[in-house]
Design a protein around this motif. Sequence first.
Motif, PDB file in Angstrom:
ATOM      1  N   SER A 240      37.883  45.332  40.235  1.00  0.00           N
ATOM      2  CA  SER A 240      36.648  44.563  40.081  1.00  0.00           C
ATOM      3  C   SER A 240      36.302  43.837  41.369  1.00  0.00           C
ATOM      4  CB  SER A 240      36.798  43.554  38.935  1.00  0.00           C
ATOM      5  OG  SER A 240      36.964  44.218  37.701  1.00  0.00           O
ATOM      6  N   SER A 241      37.326  43.354  42.072  1.00  0.00           N
ATOM      7  CA  SER A 241      37.093  42.675  43.343  1.00  0.00           C
ATOM      8  C   SER A 241      36.680  43.662  44.429  1.00  0.00           C
ATOM      9  CB  SER A 241      38.356  41.926  43.776  1.00  0.00           C
ATOM     10  OG  SER A 241      38.232  41.407  45.082  1.00  0.00           O
ATOM     11  N   TYR A 242      37.389  44.797  44.496  1.00  0.00           N
ATOM     12  CA  TYR A 242      37.135  45.744  45.587  1.00  0.00           C
ATOM     13  C   TYR A 242      35.822  46.506  45.398  1.00  0.00           C
ATOM     14  CZ  TYR A 242      37.951  49.365  49.059  1.00  0.00           C
ATOM     15  OH  TYR A 242      37.827  50.210  50.145  1.00  0.00           O
ATOM     16  N   PHE A 243      35.625  47.060  44.201  1.00  0.00           N
ATOM     17  CA  PHE A 243      34.444  47.882  43.963  1.00  0.00           C
ATOM     18  C   PHE A 243      33.245  47.048  43.533  1.00  0.00           C
ATOM     19  CE2 PHE A 243      37.997  50.875  43.088  1.00  0.00           C
ATOM     20  CZ  PHE A 243      37.710  51.824  44.058  1.00  0.00           C
ATOM     21  N   GLY A 244      33.507  45.879  42.952  1.00  0.00           N
ATOM     22  CA  GLY A 244      32.429  45.021  42.476  1.00  0.00           C
ATOM     23  C   GLY A 244      32.169  45.191  40.988  1.00  0.00           C
ATOM     24  N   VAL A 245      31.983  44.050  40.298  1.00  0.00           N
ATOM     25  CA  VAL A 245      31.640  44.091  38.879  1.00  0.00           C
ATOM     26  C   VAL A 245      30.304  44.804  38.711  1.00  0.00           C
ATOM     27  CG1 VAL A 245      31.034  42.686  36.878  1.00  0.00           C
ATOM     28  CG2 VAL A 245      32.931  41.991  38.340  1.00  0.00           C
ATOM     29  N   GLY A 246      30.242  45.704  37.771  1.00  0.00           N
ATOM     30  CA  GLY A 246      29.013  46.460  37.536  1.00  0.00           C
ATOM     31  C   GLY A 246      28.997  47.813  38.210  1.00  0.00           C
ATOM     32  N   SER A 247      29.986  48.083  39.087  1.00  0.00           N
ATOM     33  CA  SER A 247      30.026  49.381  39.770  1.00  0.00           C
ATOM     34  C   SER A 247      30.722  50.453  38.937  1.00  0.00           C
ATOM     35  CB  SER A 247      30.721  49.246  41.128  1.00  0.00           C
ATOM     36  OG  SER A 247      32.084  48.918  40.957  1.00  0.00           O
ATOM     37  N   PHE A 248      31.346  50.044  37.840  1.00  0.00           N
ATOM     38  CA  PHE A 248      31.990  51.003  36.943  1.00  0.00           C
ATOM     39  C   PHE A 248      31.981  50.441  35.531  1.00  0.00           C
ATOM     40  CE2 PHE A 248      35.306  48.275  38.655  1.00  0.00           C
ATOM     41  CZ  PHE A 248      36.051  47.920  37.549  1.00  0.00           C
ATOM     42  N   GLN A 249      32.047  51.337  34.547  1.00  0.00           N
ATOM     43  CA  GLN A 249      32.106  50.927  33.146  1.00  0.00           C
ATOM     44  C   GLN A 249      33.568  50.685  32.791  1.00  0.00           C
ATOM     45  OE1 GLN A 249      29.422  50.411  31.153  1.00  0.00           O
ATOM     46  NE2 GLN A 249      30.823  49.637  29.579  1.00  0.00           N
ATOM     47  N   PRO A 250      33.977  49.423  32.589  1.00  0.00           N
ATOM     48  CA  PRO A 250      35.406  49.122  32.402  1.00  0.00           C
ATOM     49  C   PRO A 250      36.000  49.831  31.195  1.00  0.00           C
ATOM     50  CG  PRO A 250      34.139  47.106  32.763  1.00  0.00           C
ATOM     51  CD  PRO A 250      33.149  48.210  32.530  1.00  0.00           C
ATOM     52  N   ALA A 251      37.140  50.468  31.412  1.00  0.00           N
ATOM     53  CA  ALA A 251      37.817  51.181  30.329  1.00  0.00           C
ATOM     54  C   ALA A 251      39.060  50.448  29.830  1.00  0.00           C
ATOM     55  CB  ALA A 251      38.220  52.580  30.810  1.00  0.00           C
ATOM     56  N   LEU A 252      39.410  49.337  30.487  1.00  0.00           N
ATOM     57  CA  LEU A 252      40.716  48.740  30.231  1.00  0.00           C
ATOM     58  C   LEU A 252      40.677  47.364  29.599  1.00  0.00           C
ATOM     59  CD1 LEU A 252      42.216  49.738  33.681  1.00  0.00           C
ATOM     60  CD2 LEU A 252      42.774  50.787  31.491  1.00  0.00           C
ATOM     61  N   THR A 253      39.498  46.769  29.475  1.00  0.00           N
ATOM     62  CA  THR A 253      39.442  45.375  29.033  1.00  0.00           C
ATOM     63  C   THR A 253      39.916  45.186  27.593  1.00  0.00           C
ATOM     64  OG1 THR A 253      37.078  45.723  28.568  1.00  0.00           O
ATOM     65  CG2 THR A 253      37.656  44.670  30.657  1.00  0.00           C
ATOM     66  N   GLN A 254      39.671  46.145  26.728  1.00  0.00           N
ATOM     67  CA  GLN A 254      40.140  46.018  25.343  1.00  0.00           C
ATOM     68  C   GLN A 254      41.662  46.007  25.295  1.00  0.00           C
ATOM     69  OE1 GLN A 254      38.519  48.892  22.603  1.00  0.00           O
ATOM     70  NE2 GLN A 254      39.737  48.160  20.874  1.00  0.00           N
ATOM     71  N   LEU A 255      42.302  46.869  26.078  1.00  0.00           N
ATOM     72  CA  LEU A 255      43.763  46.895  26.139  1.00  0.00           C
ATOM     73  C   LEU A 255      44.287  45.582  26.708  1.00  0.00           C
ATOM     74  CD1 LEU A 255      46.564  48.308  26.083  1.00  0.00           C
ATOM     75  CD2 LEU A 255      46.002  49.259  28.338  1.00  0.00           C
ATOM     76  N   ILE A 256      43.693  45.106  27.787  1.00  0.00           N
ATOM     77  CA  ILE A 256      44.166  43.887  28.441  1.00  0.00           C
ATOM     78  C   ILE A 256      44.056  42.686  27.508  1.00  0.00           C
ATOM     79  CG2 ILE A 256      43.757  42.285  30.353  1.00  0.00           C
ATOM     80  CD1 ILE A 256      42.603  44.733  31.907  1.00  0.00           C
ATOM     81  N   ARG A 257      42.965  42.595  26.768  1.00  0.00           N
ATOM     82  CA  ARG A 257      42.709  41.432  25.924  1.00  0.00           C
ATOM     83  C   ARG A 257      43.313  41.563  24.527  1.00  0.00           C
ATOM     84  NH1 ARG A 257      37.780  40.544  24.538  1.00  0.00           N
ATOM     85  NH2 ARG A 257      37.789  38.256  24.703  1.00  0.00           N
ATOM     86  N   GLY A 258      43.988  42.665  24.257  1.00  0.00           N
ATOM     87  CA  GLY A 258      44.562  42.888  22.941  1.00  0.00           C
ATOM     88  C   GLY A 258      45.771  42.012  22.680  1.00  0.00           C
ATOM     89  N   ASP A 259      45.979  41.689  21.421  1.00  0.00           N
ATOM     90  CA  ASP A 259      47.141  40.903  20.999  1.00  0.00           C
ATOM     91  C   ASP A 259      48.027  41.808  20.159  1.00  0.00           C
ATOM     92  OD1 ASP A 259      48.935  38.944  20.350  1.00  0.00           O
ATOM     93  OD2 ASP A 259      47.693  38.029  18.799  1.00  0.00           O
ATOM     94  N   TYR A 260      49.206  42.149  20.680  1.00  0.00           N
ATOM     95  CA  TYR A 260      50.077  43.114  20.027  1.00  0.00           C
ATOM     96  C   TYR A 260      51.465  42.509  19.834  1.00  0.00           C
ATOM     97  CZ  TYR A 260      46.335  45.976  21.976  1.00  0.00           C
ATOM     98  OH  TYR A 260      45.108  46.473  22.326  1.00  0.00           O
ATOM     99  N   PRO A 261      51.685  41.808  18.728  1.00  0.00           N
ATOM    100  CA  PRO A 261      53.000  41.196  18.474  1.00  0.00           C
ATOM    101  C   PRO A 261      54.096  42.256  18.431  1.00  0.00           C
ATOM    102  CG  PRO A 261      51.340  40.407  16.911  1.00  0.00           C
ATOM    103  CD  PRO A 261      50.731  41.556  17.638  1.00  0.00           C
ATOM    104  N   ILE A 262      55.308  41.822  18.713  1.00  0.00           N
ATOM    105  CA  ILE A 262      56.457  42.724  18.711  1.00  0.00           C
ATOM    106  C   ILE A 262      56.578  43.463  17.375  1.00  0.00           C
ATOM    107  CG2 ILE A 262      58.975  42.792  18.711  1.00  0.00           C
ATOM    108  CD1 ILE A 262      57.874  42.577  21.454  1.00  0.00           C
ATOM    109  N   ALA A 263      56.307  42.744  16.289  1.00  0.00           N
ATOM    110  CA  ALA A 263      56.476  43.323  14.951  1.00  0.00           C
ATOM    111  C   ALA A 263      55.258  44.108  14.477  1.00  0.00           C
ATOM    112  CB  ALA A 263      56.800  42.223  13.943  1.00  0.00           C
ATOM    113  N   ASP A 264      54.273  44.306  15.334  1.00  0.00           N
ATOM    114  CA  ASP A 264      53.061  45.033  14.948  1.00  0.00           C
ATOM    115  C   ASP A 264      53.438  46.447  14.504  1.00  0.00           C
ATOM    116  OD1 ASP A 264      50.624  46.254  14.656  1.00  0.00           O
ATOM    117  OD2 ASP A 264      49.802  45.562  16.553  1.00  0.00           O
ATOM    118  N   PRO A 265      53.190  46.822  13.247  1.00  0.00           N
ATOM    119  CA  PRO A 265      53.603  48.145  12.767  1.00  0.00           C
ATOM    120  C   PRO A 265      52.685  49.271  13.236  1.00  0.00           C
ATOM    121  CG  PRO A 265      52.477  46.972  11.017  1.00  0.00           C
ATOM    122  CD  PRO A 265      52.583  46.010  12.178  1.00  0.00           C
TER     123      PRO A 265
END
Length: 327
Positions: A240-265
């Motif tokens: 995001s810093s190098y290419f600039g926000v808006g230069s690509f459609q982010p594919a990773l934000t859902q994974l980054i912001r996800g909450d996945y407890p250890i016991a998540d089945p």
Amino acid sequence: MSIAGDPNVDQPVQRHWKFRWEDLATLPAKGERHVQPRGGAFRMYAEGAFKGFDIECLPLLKKSVKLRGQGRCVYCGGTHDAAGRPLKLTSEHVVPEFLGAGLELTASSCDACQTKTSSFEHALSEDLFGPARSVLDIKGKSGTLDLRHIRLDLGGLTSDPHVLPAFHHPTILILPSLYPAPAFSSAPVGIDHPYAFWMYNINADKKALDQYDIEAFSTQTVDQLRFSQLLAKIGHVYGSSYFGVGSFQPALTQLIRGDYPIADPNPPREFYSHIGCLWQCRDYDGKSECLHEIQPGSINFNGKLTKAVRIRLFSCFDMPSYFVALE
């Protein structure tokens, strides 16, 4: 017949992995890096080619470097709260500070997103990287992690923790080697297991373990889901810093912001869909003068160019490069 490299779509996600040293006589010498396990049949996939730009070298001696923020949260894109007030944005370290890195993106993370990223970073800082941080005296936000005693897992499938003095703890830095990601290869979605483990022997010594009658032990556990979140975060923030926000459609934000407890089945099976290794890319092998490396670039697969970031944690120990497709 299923072999290594096939997706396990009919089985529960294999999130946690570790490697067990059954024969301590086969331990690599101190200061050497080995790949385990070796041999056996595995699936090969066609993969893209990475073209890298300038390498960002994060030095062995921590150095503070600030990249200019984009005026919004780099994860959720927010600029104002529900009441219309400007969000308070804090700096975000590209590589977590607990790994000895001082590269940060200023004013780029809102409180809610920072809470989410701090959750998986804190877990990895202790569970995966804790022993190495302590033994290597890596300086984090609160200085070095001075552990006098460190837990050692003597178990196999079931953990059997024992405590050893830090100077006798067999500290091995372990990182997974991954299959090429579906986003830039012919690999199908759903491969949830590593190809192998890259392990650097920091101080493991059979003679020291003989004093405690230890004949076998297991490495730290790699939580693949949280590790993929870490790689996604590093790639997305730097990209995001190098290419600039808006230069690509982010594919990773859902994974980054996800909450996945250890016991998540039911953790998501697609956590490596945009993150993997490139087996044919040998340009970055060998020990580096950098503690970590980050390199923006692009991956060409079947004529399609995708913005990407190469990440090499502990490149000074000849550890693997990971490639993160940003879009």
